[in-house]
Design an enzyme around this catalytic site. Structure first.
Site, mmCIF file in Angstrom:
data_model
loop_
_atom_site.group_PDB
_atom_site.id
_atom_site.type_symbol
_atom_site.label_atom_id
_atom_site.label_comp_id
_atom_site.label_asym_id
_atom_site.label_seq_id
_atom_site.Cartn_x
_atom_site.Cartn_y
_atom_site.Cartn_z
ATOM 1 N N THR A 132 -10.149 -15.434 -65.519
ATOM 2 C CA THR A 132 -9.458 -14.292 -66.104
ATOM 3 C C THR A 132 -7.976 -14.305 -65.787
ATOM 4 O O THR A 132 -7.549 -14.871 -64.769
ATOM 5 C CB THR A 132 -10.077 -12.979 -65.573
ATOM 6 O OG1 THR A 132 -9.296 -11.868 -66.009
ATOM 7 C CG2 THR A 132 -10.103 -12.971 -64.049
ATOM 8 N N ASP A 133 -7.172 -13.629 -66.634
ATOM 9 C CA ASP A 133 -5.750 -13.483 -66.345
ATOM 10 C C ASP A 133 -5.492 -12.492 -65.224
ATOM 11 O O ASP A 133 -4.382 -12.439 -64.672
ATOM 12 C CB ASP A 133 -4.978 -13.067 -67.606
ATOM 13 C CG ASP A 133 -5.435 -11.740 -68.216
ATOM 14 O OD1 ASP A 133 -6.418 -11.148 -67.717
ATOM 15 O OD2 ASP A 133 -4.822 -11.321 -69.213
ATOM 16 N N GLU A 134 -6.501 -11.713 -64.850
ATOM 17 C CA GLU A 134 -6.297 -10.693 -63.827
ATOM 18 C C GLU A 134 -6.002 -11.282 -62.448
ATOM 19 O O GLU A 134 -5.506 -10.584 -61.563
ATOM 20 C CB GLU A 134 -7.493 -9.746 -63.765
ATOM 21 C CG GLU A 134 -7.682 -8.971 -65.059
ATOM 22 C CD GLU A 134 -8.694 -7.848 -64.951
ATOM 23 O OE1 GLU A 134 -8.757 -7.207 -63.886
ATOM 24 O OE2 GLU A 134 -9.404 -7.603 -65.939
ATOM 25 N N TYR A 158 -12.566 -7.133 -58.107
ATOM 26 C CA TYR A 158 -12.979 -8.087 -59.146
ATOM 27 C C TYR A 158 -12.023 -9.265 -59.228
ATOM 28 O O TYR A 158 -12.430 -10.428 -59.136
ATOM 29 C CB TYR A 158 -13.072 -7.387 -60.502
ATOM 30 C CG TYR A 158 -13.048 -8.349 -61.662
ATOM 31 C CD1 TYR A 158 -14.019 -9.331 -61.804
ATOM 32 C CD2 TYR A 158 -12.019 -8.303 -62.607
ATOM 33 C CE1 TYR A 158 -13.984 -10.235 -62.857
ATOM 34 C CE2 TYR A 158 -11.979 -9.202 -63.666
ATOM 35 C CZ TYR A 158 -12.955 -10.165 -63.787
ATOM 36 O OH TYR A 158 -12.913 -11.062 -64.820
ATOM 37 N N ALA A 160 -9.777 -10.284 -57.176
ATOM 38 C CA ALA A 160 -9.721 -11.055 -55.932
ATOM 39 C C ALA A 160 -10.899 -12.022 -55.833
ATOM 40 O O ALA A 160 -10.748 -13.174 -55.401
ATOM 41 C CB ALA A 160 -9.706 -10.112 -54.738
ATOM 42 N N LYS A 162 -12.551 -13.298 -58.377
ATOM 43 C CA LYS A 162 -12.346 -14.367 -59.359
ATOM 44 C C LYS A 162 -11.259 -15.334 -58.892
ATOM 45 O O LYS A 162 -11.364 -16.545 -59.110
ATOM 46 C CB LYS A 162 -11.987 -13.781 -60.718
ATOM 47 C CG LYS A 162 -13.154 -13.138 -61.445
ATOM 48 C CD LYS A 162 -14.266 -14.143 -61.755
ATOM 49 C CE LYS A 162 -13.857 -15.138 -62.835
ATOM 50 N NZ LYS A 162 -14.990 -16.050 -63.188
ATOM 51 N N PRO A 213 -12.596 8.595 -73.494
ATOM 52 C CA PRO A 213 -11.840 8.690 -72.240
ATOM 53 C C PRO A 213 -10.774 7.599 -72.135
ATOM 54 O O PRO A 213 -11.059 6.410 -72.251
ATOM 55 C CB PRO A 213 -12.921 8.517 -71.167
ATOM 56 C CG PRO A 213 -13.985 7.704 -71.843
ATOM 57 C CD PRO A 213 -13.973 8.097 -73.288
ATOM 58 N N PRO A 291 -8.003 3.708 -59.433
ATOM 59 C CA PRO A 291 -7.164 3.233 -58.332
ATOM 60 C C PRO A 291 -6.632 1.820 -58.598
ATOM 61 O O PRO A 291 -7.370 0.938 -59.039
ATOM 62 C CB PRO A 291 -8.117 3.240 -57.130
ATOM 63 C CG PRO A 291 -9.207 4.191 -57.504
ATOM 64 C CD PRO A 291 -9.359 4.072 -58.985
ATOM 65 N N HIS A 293 -4.686 0.545 -60.837
ATOM 66 C CA HIS A 293 -4.775 0.076 -62.227
ATOM 67 C C HIS A 293 -3.545 -0.763 -62.575
ATOM 68 O O HIS A 293 -2.415 -0.266 -62.599
ATOM 69 C CB HIS A 293 -4.879 1.277 -63.171
ATOM 70 C CG HIS A 293 -5.458 0.950 -64.500
ATOM 71 N ND1 HIS A 293 -5.804 1.918 -65.428
ATOM 72 C CD2 HIS A 293 -5.751 -0.235 -65.086
ATOM 73 C CE1 HIS A 293 -6.300 1.340 -66.510
ATOM 74 N NE2 HIS A 293 -6.257 0.036 -66.318
#
Length: 352
Positions: A132-134, A158, A160, A162, A213, A291, A293
């Site tokens: 992922t790019d995250e 998540y 971290a 990956k 939401p 938190p 984000h």
């Protein structure tokens, strides 16, 4: 023969379906069938001898070693992962277990198998790790998009986990010579997406008359990649990617979340109008931001285009229309994945 891990999840299942639609080469599909794994997604393959499904965990070394010995795959594509940031905040342990320890045990089983292969099978074998790019962290509004050379700065349990799995794959290549490839993708969307993620959640809630939401001010920016474009990129990297390299996969579609939600509402206004004549955008509800984000992700996919000639086939306009139309046409699939546990999760995460 390919071994696909996590092949009943969103991206993995789309890959399996697309692969078998265009290739005769069979696949062994190993999936743990957690809440996001759904065999109904693969129902069209019932009775197809090219698809061998095995329920199991990538962390089960004996199972993986047995599958490798029995089926002798020429490549492994690792989609298996816990992948939802919100769930990682509430329960990080599962993410560490699957994404870190599971990847470690998978790599060790694959290393043993690969080491035993004779030439030329050993030279042509590939292990492709889907990430992922995250892992790169968050970008400022004016920052350039992530390239493969960006440093890792994960900000959630998540991402971290990956990032750790990416580092393991890199280390197993450099230390042991395992012929590995890694892809880091932007936000995927499209058919069969579990409706806890933004786009399917908006579609499902809108037509059910529920609130839509949106976290914070809705101005978190993501690069959106149609899932079938992602699958084509993985096929291309598997076919011609340079061993040991990382390839970023993006859709060149940077958009803030609130724009995505309003686009979905406009399409639903056109394709499935509300009976009261009002617009779906009236259902938008802003909720407390989660938190940590991340504010912006963006992928620079020029390396993949330059080296392997890949570009996405879908624009966001064409991809999002196909996605909304798919969900409207597959109400049974949506109903069946919305178990009681899923409804409890959405209520917990976004409030009643």
């Amino acid at each position: 023969m390919l071994l696909i891990t996590g092949g009943a999840g969103f991206i993995g299942a789309n890959f399996v379906l697309d692969w078998l639609a265009t290739h005769d080469e069979p696949v062994v599909n190993l999936d743990k069938l957690t809440y996001a794994g759904n065999l109904e997604t693969l129902a069209s393959l019932a009775g197809d001898s090219r698809h061998i499904f095995v329920k199991g965990d990538i962390g089960d070394s004996a199972l993986v070693e047995g599958l490798l010995a029995t089926h002798t795959p020429r490549a492994i594509i690792n989609f298996a992962a816990e992948s939802h940031v919100d769930r990682s905040i509430h329960g990080p342990g599962e993410f560490v277990q699957t994404n870190v320890m599971g990847t470690f045990r998978l790599l060790e089983a694959v290393r043993g198998y690969w080491s035993s292969l004779e030439q030329p099978a050993k030279d042509t074998f590939r292990f492709l790790h889907v990430s992922t790019d995250e892992v790169y962290g968050s970008l400022g509004a004016g920052d350039p998009a992530f390239t493969e050379d960006n440093k890792y700065e994960p900000n959630s349990p998540y991402s971290a986990s990956k990032a750790a799995s990416d580092h393991l794959v890199r280390a197993w290549h450099h230390t042991y010579g395992l012929p590995a490839l890694t892809t880091n993708c932007s936000n995927n969307y499209g058919p069969f997406h579990f409706p806890e993620k933004l786009i399917p959640l908006m579609i499902v809630n809108a037509i059910a008359g529920k609130p839509l939401p949106v976290y914070g001010d809705g101005m978190q920016v993501r690069d959106w990649l149609y899932v079938k474009d992602h699958c084509s990129a993985i096929r291309r990297v598997l076919e011609a990617g340079r061993v040991g390299e990382t390839y970023n996969v993006g859709g060149w579609n940077e958009k803030p979340n609130i724009e995505i939600v309003k686009t979905v509402c406009a399409l639903l206004d056109e394709l499935r109008p509300r009976t009261d004549g009002k617009g779906y955008a009236e259902q938008i509800t802003y909720v407390t931001d989660r938190p940590g984000h991340d504010r912006r992700y963006a992928i620079d996919a020029r390396k993949l285009e330059r080296e392997l000639g890949w570009k996405p086939a879908e624009t966001f306009d064409t991809g999002i229309r196909k996605t909304v139309e798919w969900y409207l046409a597959h109400a049974d699939w949506v109903h069946n994945v919305q178990s009681g546990a899923y409804r409890e999760w959405v209520s917990k995460q976004y409030g009643a």
